[in-house]
Write a protein that holds these residues in place. Structure first.
Motif, PDB file in Angstrom:
ATOM      1  N   LEU A  49     -10.340   1.933   6.705  1.00  0.00           N
ATOM      2  CA  LEU A  49      -8.988   2.492   6.710  1.00  0.00           C
ATOM      3  C   LEU A  49      -7.990   1.554   7.384  1.00  0.00           C
ATOM      4  O   LEU A  49      -6.829   1.454   6.967  1.00  0.00           O
ATOM      5  N   ALA A  50      -8.458   0.852   8.416  1.00  0.00           N
ATOM      6  CA  ALA A  50      -7.584  -0.124   9.077  1.00  0.00           C
ATOM      7  C   ALA A  50      -7.213  -1.260   8.120  1.00  0.00           C
ATOM      8  O   ALA A  50      -6.059  -1.700   8.062  1.00  0.00           O
ATOM      9  N   ALA A  51      -8.236  -1.744   7.357  1.00  0.00           N
ATOM     10  CA  ALA A  51      -7.974  -2.790   6.367  1.00  0.00           C
ATOM     11  C   ALA A  51      -7.041  -2.273   5.269  1.00  0.00           C
ATOM     12  O   ALA A  51      -6.123  -2.978   4.817  1.00  0.00           O
ATOM     13  N   LEU A  52      -7.299  -1.024   4.844  1.00  0.00           N
ATOM     14  CA  LEU A  52      -6.442  -0.422   3.821  1.00  0.00           C
ATOM     15  C   LEU A  52      -5.007  -0.305   4.314  1.00  0.00           C
ATOM     16  O   LEU A  52      -4.058  -0.513   3.554  1.00  0.00           O
ATOM     17  N   VAL A 102       1.204   8.267   2.916  1.00  0.00           N
ATOM     18  CA  VAL A 102      -0.181   7.789   2.793  1.00  0.00           C
ATOM     19  C   VAL A 102      -0.530   6.882   3.966  1.00  0.00           C
ATOM     20  O   VAL A 102      -1.632   6.973   4.539  1.00  0.00           O
ATOM     21  N   ARG A 103       0.399   5.991   4.341  1.00  0.00           N
ATOM     22  CA  ARG A 103       0.158   5.105   5.487  1.00  0.00           C
ATOM     23  C   ARG A 103      -0.104   5.910   6.756  1.00  0.00           C
ATOM     24  O   ARG A 103      -1.005   5.577   7.535  1.00  0.00           O
ATOM     25  N   LYS A 160       1.708  -4.322   3.074  1.00  0.00           N
ATOM     26  CA  LYS A 160       2.241  -5.328   2.150  1.00  0.00           C
ATOM     27  C   LYS A 160       2.854  -4.672   0.913  1.00  0.00           C
ATOM     28  O   LYS A 160       3.930  -5.058   0.450  1.00  0.00           O
ATOM     29  N   ILE A 161       2.158  -3.670   0.380  1.00  0.00           N
ATOM     30  CA  ILE A 161       2.686  -2.953  -0.791  1.00  0.00           C
ATOM     31  C   ILE A 161       3.988  -2.246  -0.427  1.00  0.00           C
ATOM     32  O   ILE A 161       4.970  -2.275  -1.173  1.00  0.00           O
ATOM     33  N   HIS A 162       4.002  -1.639   0.744  1.00  0.00           N
ATOM     34  CA  HIS A 162       5.185  -0.919   1.210  1.00  0.00           C
ATOM     35  C   HIS A 162       6.370  -1.871   1.383  1.00  0.00           C
ATOM     36  O   HIS A 162       7.515  -1.549   0.995  1.00  0.00           O
ATOM     37  N   ASP A 163       6.097  -3.050   1.955  1.00  0.00           N
ATOM     38  CA  ASP A 163       7.158  -4.043   2.147  1.00  0.00           C
ATOM     39  C   ASP A 163       7.715  -4.512   0.802  1.00  0.00           C
ATOM     40  O   ASP A 163       8.932  -4.700   0.651  1.00  0.00           O
ATOM     41  N   LYS A 164       6.838  -4.697  -0.184  1.00  0.00           N
ATOM     42  CA  LYS A 164       7.279  -5.131  -1.510  1.00  0.00           C
ATOM     43  C   LYS A 164       8.164  -4.064  -2.160  1.00  0.00           C
ATOM     44  O   LYS A 164       9.207  -4.374  -2.748  1.00  0.00           O
ATOM     45  N   LYS A 219       8.257   6.381  -4.592  1.00  0.00           N
ATOM     46  CA  LYS A 219       7.050   5.640  -4.242  1.00  0.00           C
ATOM     47  C   LYS A 219       7.061   5.259  -2.765  1.00  0.00           C
ATOM     48  O   LYS A 219       6.028   5.331  -2.081  1.00  0.00           O
ATOM     49  N   TYR A 220       8.220   4.838  -2.289  1.00  0.00           N
ATOM     50  CA  TYR A 220       8.377   4.438  -0.885  1.00  0.00           C
ATOM     51  C   TYR A 220       8.029   5.599   0.050  1.00  0.00           C
ATOM     52  O   TYR A 220       7.272   5.440   1.018  1.00  0.00           O
ATOM     53  N   ASN A 221       8.548   6.772  -0.255  1.00  0.00           N
ATOM     54  CA  ASN A 221       8.297   7.951   0.591  1.00  0.00           C
ATOM     55  C   ASN A 221       6.835   8.387   0.515  1.00  0.00           C
ATOM     56  O   ASN A 221       6.232   8.758   1.539  1.00  0.00           O
TER      57      ASN A 221
END
Length: 590
Positions: free
Chosen positions: A58-61, A28-29, A67-71, A21-23
């Motif tokens: 896209l900037a907001a996304l 995606v980022r 945040k999701i990535h950090d979690k 998921k991280y990769n």
């Protein structure tokens, strides 16, 4: 061992899934960032509002994805740590390694028993027990092994250890959080010292300026935008510079609060997560609930307050971020507001910081004992008494592998003091350490290496391993005499459990015998409980003079097929067989 393998595999599977998921999220980022850049470029080139809206979306996304990535990144670290924790337990139980801190820094040859019984150091009791990760946890565990609790506290610890032994997942979660902290005595001391140093409150004039000046500045700026009146613009610039001047005045106070606390906000945040874990768990044992109740101070849970403190430190430390700090302080006096909130927090909660950190240390200590119990389900929790009754059934050395451990029944109730004989390598010293270490475990509230035990917890006094002290110009013999003097002084004030191994080795045979007999007589006079090991068989005859107090026990050796055979079984009576001459002849020394 199977439970650790199952846990390791489960955590490893979770870690691998999170890694995927991280990769994926990283890719995606990157795509979102590139899409946003293309959108902004198209808007500025072709003046298409649709591209602008897409770029903004896209900037907001991208911010959401961060945040999701950090979690995911955090959970991945936790899972990786949990994999390592179970791998350590597997290595430990398979006797391939003892991958835990050994407490070498706590070795003290002058202590009444710690040096003699290998409480600290390589392959020590501390290293085998230690499942702490914070500095306060290691300190609390060491303190417990160096002290004797009253029976009520031992009972409370026993109940807590029994309950925590069943909570293996929770214990490992707490340990994983602790391992993610780069904790040290220095970090702990800095935080506690900061909590005790109450800074002065912010002057009222600065508090007033913090609110009035930014409001007027923002109003002036809006006025300038709306009217293009340069008076408003000039006012905004003056207030901007004034705010920076105010911050310069407050900078000394800000520095005083964060001095020596750089990078400590992350450690504090981890403390908060551990406290949250403790506060959310349901316990039955009174000891555990008493610790949990210390995390409430009437203004919210400790975990919430510690997290707030971490955030305040992090925000205040951002004053070093150059251009951003100038902008935010020039407009909002941002760090002045953070300073005020920090001072308010300090006034309300700082006195509780040592208490909250002590709770972490106590929980980690109990978790260590619980892990020991979990790894050794056959070990018994001793039945306590206050009648000087001490007996063990199938007593063994808890740090030896089960397949190498020889267990013996030991009873000090009929004869409180034992004279132990046996040839070299027959197991006398190991047996004395077996007695001592199990008495220490019993006094801490841990299980002992026995199938059954009745114990009156007593202070343990030992003279087994002494050394010359060149720095003190002190011989081995004098060091031993000083140790024996300390033991006698202690026996003069209270009943103790005493272990002596071949005392007075630094003198001639006659002097040694008379001195040993004198020491044994003192043991009898002071009602000491314990054992003395000796090679002098004539010393054993003193047992006839004190038939109600002294008893002879021995370890024997046999010579079978021209080889020495030790069975390490405790027997009644005086040792009859000898091995030194045989061994020296066999090795062609004589």
């Amino acid at each position: 061992m199977n439970q650790y393998e199952v846990l390791r595999q489960n955590h490893l599977n979770d870690y691998l899934q999170l890694t995927r998921k991280y990769n994926l999220l990283s890719a995606v980022r990157l795509a979102v960032v590139l899409g946003s850049i293309v959108g902004f470029y198209d808007y500025f080139q072709a003046d298409r509002f649709a591209s602008l809206w897409i770029a903004l979306f896209l900037a907001a996304l991208f911010l959401v994805l961060i945040k999701i990535h950090d979690k995911i990144s955090w959970n991945r670290k936790v899972k990786k740590t949990l994999v390592g924790i179970n791998e350590d337990e597997l290595a430990y139980l398979s006797h391939t390694a003892i991958p835990f801190e050994d407490g070498t820094d706590k070795i003290d040859p002058a202590h009444a028993y710690a040096y003699d019984l290998d409480i600290f150091g390589k392959n020590s009791l501390f290293q085998h027990l230690n499942r702490t990760a914070t500095w306060i946890g290691k300190t609390k565990l060491a303190e417990l092994l160096l002290s004797l609790l009253p029976n009520t506290a031992i009972h409370a610890n026993q109940a807590a250890v029994k309950e925590l032994a069943e909570k293996i997942n929770w214990r490992q979660d707490v340990l994983a959080l602790g391992k993610l902290i780069s904790d040290s005595r220095e970090a702990y001391d800095k935080l506690v010292d900061w909590s005790k140093n109450q800074g002065k409150e912010m002057a009222h004039i600065w508090v007033l300026a913090m609110y009035v000046s930014p409001m007027v500045l923002i109003g002036a700026f809006i006025g300038f935008i709306a009217t293009k009146n340069t008076a408003f613009g000039d006012t905004a610039v003056v207030l901007f510079l004034l705010n920076l001047g105010i911050l310069i005045v407050l900078n000394k106070q800000i520095r005083l609060e964060i001095v020596n606390l750089d990078k400590v906000s992350e450690i504090i945040r981890m403390y908060g997560l551990i406290l949250e874990k403790i506060g959310q768990e349901n316990f039955e044992a009174d000891r555990l609930n008493a610790l949990k109740n210390k995390l409430q101070d009437g203004t919210g849970t400790a975990s919430v307050q510690i997290k707030k403190l971490s955030a305040l430190f992090a925000n205040l430390d951002s004053i070093q971020n150059g251009l951003a700090a100038i902008l935010f302080n020039g407009v909002f006096l941002y760090h002045a507001h953070v300073l005020r909130r920090l001072l308010q927090w300090k006034k309300a909660h700082s006195a509780q910081i040592p208490v909250w950190l002590d709770v972490i240390g106590e929980i980690e200590t109990l978790n260590s004992l619980a892990n020991f119990s979990c790894n050794n389900p056959a070990f018994a929790f001793p039945e306590l008494n206050d009648r000087f009754e001490i007996e063990f059934r199938r007593l063994g050395h808890p740090l030896l592998p089960q397949e190498k451990r020889v267990c013996n029944d030991v009873d000090f109730n009929v004869h409180p003091f034992m004279i132990l004989t046996g040839s070299n390598m027959s197991g006398k010293s190991t047996f004395l350490r077996t007695l001592g270490i199990n008495m220490i475990l019993a006094g801490a509230g841990a299980p002992v290496c026995a199938t059954q035990a009745r114990v009156h917890p007593l202070n343990v006094l030992v003279s087994m391993r002494l050394s010359d002290s060149l720095s003190d110009s002190e011989s081995y013999f004098f060091a031993e005499v000083k140790r024996l003097k300390g033991i006698m002084n202690a026996l003069g004030t209270r009943n103790c459990f005493v272990l002596l191994d071949e005392i007075l080795r630094g003198t001639n045979s006659d002097d040694k015998r008379s001195g040993t007999l004198g020491v044994i007589k003192k043991m009898v006079a002071h009602h000491a409980i314990g054992a003395i090991a000796t090679h002098d068989l004539e010393v054993c005859l003193i047992a006839d003079d004190y038939p109600d107090t002294l008893v002879n026990r021995c370890f024997e050796v046999e010579i079978i097929d021209d080889e020495l055979v030790f069975d390490y079984t405790l027997r009644a009576g005086i040792c009859k067989n000898k091995s030194a001459t045989f061994l020296m002849k066999k090795m062609e020394i004589i």
